[in-house]
Scaffold this motif. Structure first.
Motif, PDB file in Angstrom:
ATOM      1  N   GLU A  87       0.826  -1.212   0.000  1.00 14.04           N
ATOM      2  CA  GLU A  87       0.000   0.000   0.000  1.00 14.04           C
ATOM      3  C   GLU A  87       0.860   1.262   0.000  1.00 14.04           C
ATOM      4  OE1 GLU A  87      -3.351   2.045  -0.493  1.00 14.04           O
ATOM      5  OE2 GLU A  87      -3.190  -0.137  -0.556  1.00 14.04           O
ATOM      6  N   GLU A  88       2.054   1.188   0.589  1.00 21.76           N
ATOM      7  CA  GLU A  88       2.938   2.365   0.606  1.00 21.76           C
ATOM      8  C   GLU A  88       3.547   2.636  -0.776  1.00 21.76           C
ATOM      9  OE1 GLU A  88       5.015   3.442   4.435  1.00 21.76           O
ATOM     10  OE2 GLU A  88       4.809   1.272   4.709  1.00 21.76           O
ATOM     11  N   LEU A  89       3.442   1.648  -1.666  1.00 19.49           N
ATOM     12  CA  LEU A  89       3.868   1.878  -3.057  1.00 19.49           C
ATOM     13  C   LEU A  89       2.688   2.203  -3.963  1.00 19.49           C
ATOM     14  CD1 LEU A  89       6.474  -1.015  -3.390  1.00 19.49           C
ATOM     15  CD2 LEU A  89       6.980   1.431  -3.282  1.00 19.49           C
TER      16      LEU A  89
ATOM     17  N   ARG B 101       6.092   6.090   0.634  1.00 15.21           N
ATOM     18  CA  ARG B 101       6.674   5.232   1.682  1.00 15.21           C
ATOM     19  C   ARG B 101       7.363   6.008   2.797  1.00 15.21           C
ATOM     20  NH1 ARG B 101      11.428   2.375  -1.962  1.00 15.21           N
ATOM     21  NH2 ARG B 101      12.010   1.477   0.034  1.00 15.21           N
TER      22      ARG B 101
END
Lengths: 614, 95
Positions: A463-465, A472
């Motif tokens: 999800e951070e990408l 991130r």
């Protein structure tokens, strides 16, 4: 309320009196907590007070299944261990695959509680509602697989096979991160459940039964199973092909790989490729390994055919490779397979073992310890033979192993000057992702209910990408992300289902109703995320009762140092950055600024009455 | 023209039949031009099956009109999670 999915009973075995009791689990308890992890937290709240220490006779082992455990669907293999864990000295939840959960249900039970202490070393055999003890001082010293073999040779042959749990020598020596092994290769790996089982003088369990878990709509279940198999054939093809080991290359390229005890987070690809999934496949692959009713079979069994480690066989997953490999400066897959096999035979968690050997390696590099303190053994980064020898010293509590065996908390108590070199949160060592490269993982480690963990704490990397509102390295937005991931995972862990296959059943943050409707006849779907949130809050209340406050939701000193090189060079998580993430996380959770759930939050989640029952 | 290196990691390398390739992009190409070129290589970019990263950040985290540069690096890899972690990203309800 439920037409299927539950047996409605648990089996309680008291080792001190050798009595067993059958108890009822109320439908309301299933409605509120679903199963497995949720029920484990509920029983822990009721029966394990903050004064009880992990190895006290009063500590208990709670094993709970979920409504999907053993169901005629794909990968319905999971069940949950809950206990007070030696690694953190606090609440521990852990899930495992294997056949034990499904067989326990066939014996007629959704749960098994083990309490008291046996006078003699014993094994427990459960067949339907009959409980027998196999006392034998010869249980001691056996590896988990030897104990399993010995117990299986003593139980009668039946049409439906037995499932087992067993522990190894590390547990007997009370290593704080010794595991409980399930069947022939799965485990409650983290947190030290093995030492708790050993403290009760139980070496192994066997279980089987002749009952069937009721299903509300068997035909619909068959249809869902067929659809899941079709979906997984394509959606999880790469899991089957290379397993989780392919993350080694990905995480290294992303600059997040624990390298030489997290001193950096990357190494040259031509070096690290020695432990890539493709290397495992090309040089060591034997076969795929499948858990109960799983069509994905993501496990990759590898064997070393020649050289120094010839004969070693293991099924290395990403976390084990990362922490026994690059974090120890080792990029030789043969050595990783050998170290993984040794941990399995000793009965230790590969993740904490890898982390703490890496710590010892750094202590040697910095000349803070000498071989004299370690039975003449120097343990340096990249030395595979020393890695294996150090693992034995830990399991046997010899040399520096006598200190290391007590885990991060024990080490800090004995040698506070080593604190800067231990990567942990609340006593549990890090998973194989450096949070300086994905700040959401830092918040996940800091707030996880069992200490630094990518499962209970949450896996935020994807999800951070993929998220478009933050990247991130952002701190804003991570509170909501981590809460959502944790609550999602809490209900998944309560289903009795492997998380790798969850998408085939649409168990997302907006789950669809058909699977649980077919199993239980009850529409859980609109409530699943709330159930997850309820479990997260109950676990937090347990931790609060055990003394946890905001200052415990912390990251170790190394996270405050900038990564020196590689793709994430310069990144860190300062105290102030963590504080911003914690503020947001507490706010979205409805907790006060010390991390205590607010009264209105507990009321909203129907927890007020539950909490009064302790 | 600008040459952009695209690396394929994990199981994608076998699927694509190569460890990396190079995309020739016009001098005025932007981030927004990358996705169709990646799809043209045969990459499945639907249903978030694969993750595309440009210079260590998710492709969707860059402004589409940001000009591409010669030292830009793309990596593409399949969704996989370690241990028994989640293997597909969570989707958030809009608030």
């Amino acid at each position: 309320m439920f037409q299927g999915g539950y047996m409605g009973k648990l089996l309680r075995v008291n080792l001190s009196t050798r009595q067993s009791f059958i108890e009822t689990i109320e439908p309301e308890e299933f409605r509120l907590f679903l199963g497995a992890r949720g029920l484990g937290a509920l029983w822990y709240w009721r029966e394990i007070g903050p004064e009880i220490k992990p190895l006290d006779a009063e500590n208990k082992l709670f094993f709970f299944t979920g409504p999907m455990t053993g169901m005629p669907l794909v990968s319905t293999t999971k069940f949950e261990l809950t206990t007070k864990g030696p690694e953190t000295g606090r609440y521990l939840c852990s899930n495992s695959s294997g056949n034990f959960g499904p067989r326990l249900r066939e014996a007629g039970f959704d749960g098994l509680i083990i309490e008291g202490v046996s006078e003699r070393w014993t094994a427990i055999v459960i067949e339907n509602d009959a409980v027998q003890f196999v006392d034998d001082e010869g249980w001691q010293g056996l590896s988990p697989m030897q104990a399993r073999g010995k117990l299986l040779s003593q139980v009668p042959e039946r049409k439906t096979k037995w499932a087992t749990m067993s522990i190894g020598p590390a547990a007997e020596n009370r290593v704080a991160f010794s595991s409980i092994f399930v069947d022939d290769g799965r485990a409650f790996g983290r947190g030290g459940g093995g030492a708790v089982m050993a403290s009760k003088k139980v070496k192994a369990f066997a279980v089987r039964g002749d009952q069937q878990v009721p299903v509300a709509d068997a035909n619909k279940c068959k249809e869902i199973a067929n659809n899941a198999r079709t979906d997984l054939k394509t959606s999880r093809a790469k899991h089957r092909q290379l397993g989780t080991a392919q993350l080694v290359e990905i995480i290294n390229e992303l600059g997040c790989m624990p390298t030489r005890n997290f001193q950096t987070s990357w190494d040259a690809p031509d070096k690290v490729q020695g432990v890539y999934a493709q290397t495992l496949r090309d040089k060591y692959y034997v076969r795929n390994y499948a858990c109960y009713r799983c069509s994905v079979a993501c496990g990759q069994v590898g064997a070393v055919k020649e050289g120094e480690f010839a004969g070693a066989t293991a099924r290395p997953e990403y976390e084990s490779i990362g922490l026994l490999g690059p974090s120890c400066g080792i990029t030789d897959m043969a050595a990783v397979i050998a170290a993984n096999e040794l941990c399995d035979n000793l009965g230790m968690d590969t993740m904490t073992a890898g982390n703490l050997v890496a710590m010892v390696m750094e202590l040697f590099e910095r000349e803070l310890v000498t071989a004299k303190e370690n039975e003449g053994l120097e343990v340096r980064f990249g030395d595979s033979r020393a890695l294996l020898e150090m693992l034995k010293l830990i399991a046997q509590r010899r040399g520096l192993g006598a200190i290391v065996a007590d885990g991060a908390k024990g080490i800090i108590q004995a040698r506070p000057e080593w604190k800067p070199f231990i990567l942990h949160s609340k006593g549990m060592t890090f998973a194989a992702y450096d949070p300086r490269g994905f700040h959401g993982m830092g918040l996940a480690y800091a707030t996880s209910a069992r200490g630094a963990c990518h499962n209970v704490g949450g896996y935020t990397v994807s999800e951070e990408l993929l998220g478009t509102k933050y990247d991130r390295y952002a701190v804003e937005g991570k509170g909501k992300l981590v809460k959502t991931v944790q609550d999602n995972r809490a209900y998944i862990d309560s289903l009795g289902l492997c998380t790798v296959v969850r998408s085939a059943y649409k168990f997302s943050t907006s789950p669809t109703p058909e699977t649980l409707l077919a199993i239980t006849g009850y529409d859980f779907a609109p409530h699943l995320m709330t159930i997850g949130e309820r479990i997260s809050n109950l676990e937090r209340m347990i931790l609060v009762r055990e003394g946890v406050r905001r200052s415990d939701d912390d990251l170790p000193p190394r996270m405050k140092e900038a990564i020196p090189d590689g793709p994430t060079a310069g990144h860190l998580i300062s105290d102030q950055m963590l504080s911003v993430m914690l503020d947001e996380y507490y706010a979205v959770r409805g907790w006060d600024d010390q991390g205590m759930p607010r009264t209105e939050t507990l009321e909203k989640l129907e927890l007020t009455r539950v909490l009064e029952t302790a | 023209m600008i040459a952009i290196t695209v690396k394929f990691l994990g199981g994608l390398r076998q699927e694509m039949g190569t460890a990396q390739t190079s995309l020739s992009m016009p001098d005025d190409a932007t981030v927004g031009d990358l996705e169709p070129r990646l799809r043209a290589l045969g990459l499945d970019l639907d249903s978030e099956k694969n993750i595309v990263v440009l210079n260590n950040r998710g492709l969707g985290q860059w402004q589409p009109n940001r000009p591409l540069a010669a030292d830009d690096a793309v990596i593409v890899f399949p969704h996989i999670a370690g241990g028994s972690g989640t293997s597909r990203p969570v989707r958030f309800p809009e608030t």
